[in-house]
Design a protein around this motif. Sequence first.
Motif, PDB file in Angstrom:
ATOM      1  N   THR A  19      47.743 -25.294 210.915  1.00 40.79           N
ATOM      2  CA  THR A  19      47.262 -26.680 210.775  1.00 40.79           C
ATOM      3  C   THR A  19      45.743 -26.699 210.577  1.00 40.79           C
ATOM      4  OG1 THR A  19      49.054 -27.367 212.224  1.00 40.79           O
ATOM      5  CG2 THR A  19      47.297 -28.957 211.888  1.00 40.79           C
ATOM      6  N   ALA A  20      45.031 -25.915 211.401  1.00 36.79           N
ATOM      7  CA  ALA A  20      43.558 -25.874 211.296  1.00 36.79           C
ATOM      8  C   ALA A  20      43.134 -25.265 209.961  1.00 36.79           C
ATOM      9  CB  ALA A  20      42.974 -25.077 212.461  1.00 36.79           C
ATOM     10  N   GLY A  21      43.857 -24.245 209.500  1.00 35.34           N
ATOM     11  CA  GLY A  21      43.525 -23.591 208.228  1.00 35.34           C
ATOM     12  C   GLY A  21      43.682 -24.539 207.047  1.00 35.34           C
ATOM     13  N   GLY A  68      48.989 -15.553 205.078  1.00 40.78           N
ATOM     14  CA  GLY A  68      47.598 -15.816 205.433  1.00 40.78           C
ATOM     15  C   GLY A  68      47.162 -17.203 205.008  1.00 40.78           C
ATOM     16  N   MET A  69      45.910 -17.323 204.573  1.00 46.48           N
ATOM     17  CA  MET A  69      45.341 -18.634 204.205  1.00 46.48           C
ATOM     18  C   MET A  69      44.183 -18.397 203.229  1.00 46.48           C
ATOM     19  SD  MET A  69      45.618 -21.951 204.778  1.00 46.48           S
ATOM     20  CE  MET A  69      46.606 -22.173 206.256  1.00 46.48           C
ATOM     21  N   ALA A  70      44.150 -19.142 202.137  1.00 43.32           N
ATOM     22  CA  ALA A  70      43.043 -19.040 201.177  1.00 43.32           C
ATOM     23  C   ALA A  70      42.266 -20.339 201.156  1.00 43.32           C
ATOM     24  CB  ALA A  70      43.582 -18.743 199.780  1.00 43.32           C
ATOM     25  N   ALA A  71      40.943 -20.230 200.975  1.00 48.83           N
ATOM     26  CA  ALA A  71      40.122 -21.447 200.862  1.00 48.83           C
ATOM     27  C   ALA A  71      40.404 -22.122 199.529  1.00 48.83           C
ATOM     28  CB  ALA A  71      38.646 -21.069 200.969  1.00 48.83           C
ATOM     29  N   GLY A 129      42.401 -25.386 203.055  1.00 43.91           N
ATOM     30  CA  GLY A 129      43.051 -24.093 202.880  1.00 43.91           C
ATOM     31  C   GLY A 129      44.499 -24.257 202.472  1.00 43.91           C
ATOM     32  N   ASP A 130      45.037 -23.222 201.822  1.00 40.90           N
ATOM     33  CA  ASP A 130      46.464 -23.277 201.478  1.00 40.90           C
ATOM     34  C   ASP A 130      47.024 -21.868 201.277  1.00 40.90           C
ATOM     35  OD1 ASP A 130      48.879 -24.608 201.072  1.00 40.90           O
ATOM     36  OD2 ASP A 130      47.894 -26.170 199.860  1.00 40.90           O
ATOM     37  N   HIS A 131      48.327 -21.800 201.152  1.00 37.60           N
ATOM     38  CA  HIS A 131      49.048 -20.533 200.973  1.00 37.60           C
ATOM     39  C   HIS A 131      50.308 -20.827 200.186  1.00 37.60           C
ATOM     40  CE1 HIS A 131      51.875 -21.926 204.029  1.00 37.60           C
ATOM     41  NE2 HIS A 131      50.808 -22.449 204.614  1.00 37.60           N
TER      42      HIS A 131
END
Length: 407
Positions: free
Chosen positions: A198-200, A244-247, A343-345
């Motif tokens: 959620t934070a990402g 993971g998470m990408a900006a 952020g998203d994935h």
Amino acid sequence: MSILSKIAAAVALVLALAAGPCLAKAPKPAQLTLLISIDAFRADYLDRGVTPNLSALAAGGARAAMRPSFPSKTFPNHYALVTGLRPDRNGIVANNMIDEAIPGVKFGMSNDAAVKDRRWWDQAEPIWVTAERAGIVTGTMFWPGSEANTHGFRPHYAPHFDMQVASQERVDQLLSWFDKPPAERPRFATLYFDVVDTAGHRSGPDSPGVNAAAAQVDAAIGRLEAGLKARGIVANIVVVADHGMAATSDERRVFIDDLIAKDAYRALDMGPIGTIYPNPGREAEVAKALVGAHPHLDCWLKQDIPERFHYGHNPRVAPIFCLPQTGWLLTTHEARPHEGVTGDHGYDNMSPEMAAVFVANGPAFRHGVVLKSFDNVDVYPLLARLVGVTPQPNDGNLADLAPALAH
Ligand code: AMP
Ligand code: ZN
Ligand code: ZN
């Protein structure tokens, strides 16, 4: 007794005596296999200095940067982890799906009826089903698929998913299962945390919010370890993330309405992936407009998706699948952009930004092992071994994890 059998008996006695002190030193066998998922805990978050409990588990066990399966979304990867089958074979090909064999239903994470409907999950067999069938008590403190009666089985304990239940409360609920009479205590359990994801999404992987959420989950894991210790429970603990998470940013957007008429298609997913259904009679037009249309976007007919993604054979995969470059988003002019970095994935599962944490600790594992990157479907044969059930046919390979195993 012949002289040979006397010698054999003497040798056996000497060996047994020699083994004695060794056996006394052998670690206690684990009574529990615990699979913990921290949604979107990117592999490198472990080195931010904000998760002392997780770092201690890694130092006393094994760690790795694990490759998610494609697409790097939540439901497909959680199901891959517990079935050993990639999304194309486990049937959960996306968070949002349709299937001609299940007419009139759109599967989505918040569609309670669909999430509980075994027809969506029955293409694979999660490990708790195999375990329950073998008479092993299991419990899921949340896990995608745990609410369905897959193959006719549910975990012994499987509360309904509720995002409002705080991380520490989840731990306490799980621990309460170990205060039941011995025969009712799980020997395999899962635990799921969503606050890091959620934070990402909200403020990007490099935000203070992600670090605070990671620290919160780490504290919950500390509480769990203390609770297990107080109850004298020895566990093999496997901590994973689904991806993971990408900006992402307002500057990195591909507008589908610049490429194609609105009335020509329907999209189930947009953003880090696009699942595109051309309207009847518009198939050729949609394919022509999307395939090779933008330098930051790949679109394929499902049969042309590159082999390395292991994706596109399942009838539930959309006829046209689009994949933006990592950090880019497929969107429309109508969609309101977020302010600043988010952020998203869902992206290419080989992208370093999509790498997921893996930490394993307990009597089954050697200390201080850093494994080479491996595919997340390898976790399933590991779990089967820890739980002591025969794995179903799967895409994983336990050999990749062998250097981490104590025996
Ligand atoms: P994603 O959209 O791929 O980032 O999915 C993350 C979200 O999945 C979390 O924020 C949760 O709300 C949701 N989720 C995770 N597990 C479950 C579950 N078992 N049932 C329903 N929703 C879930
Ligand atoms: Zn996720
Ligand atoms: Zn997410």
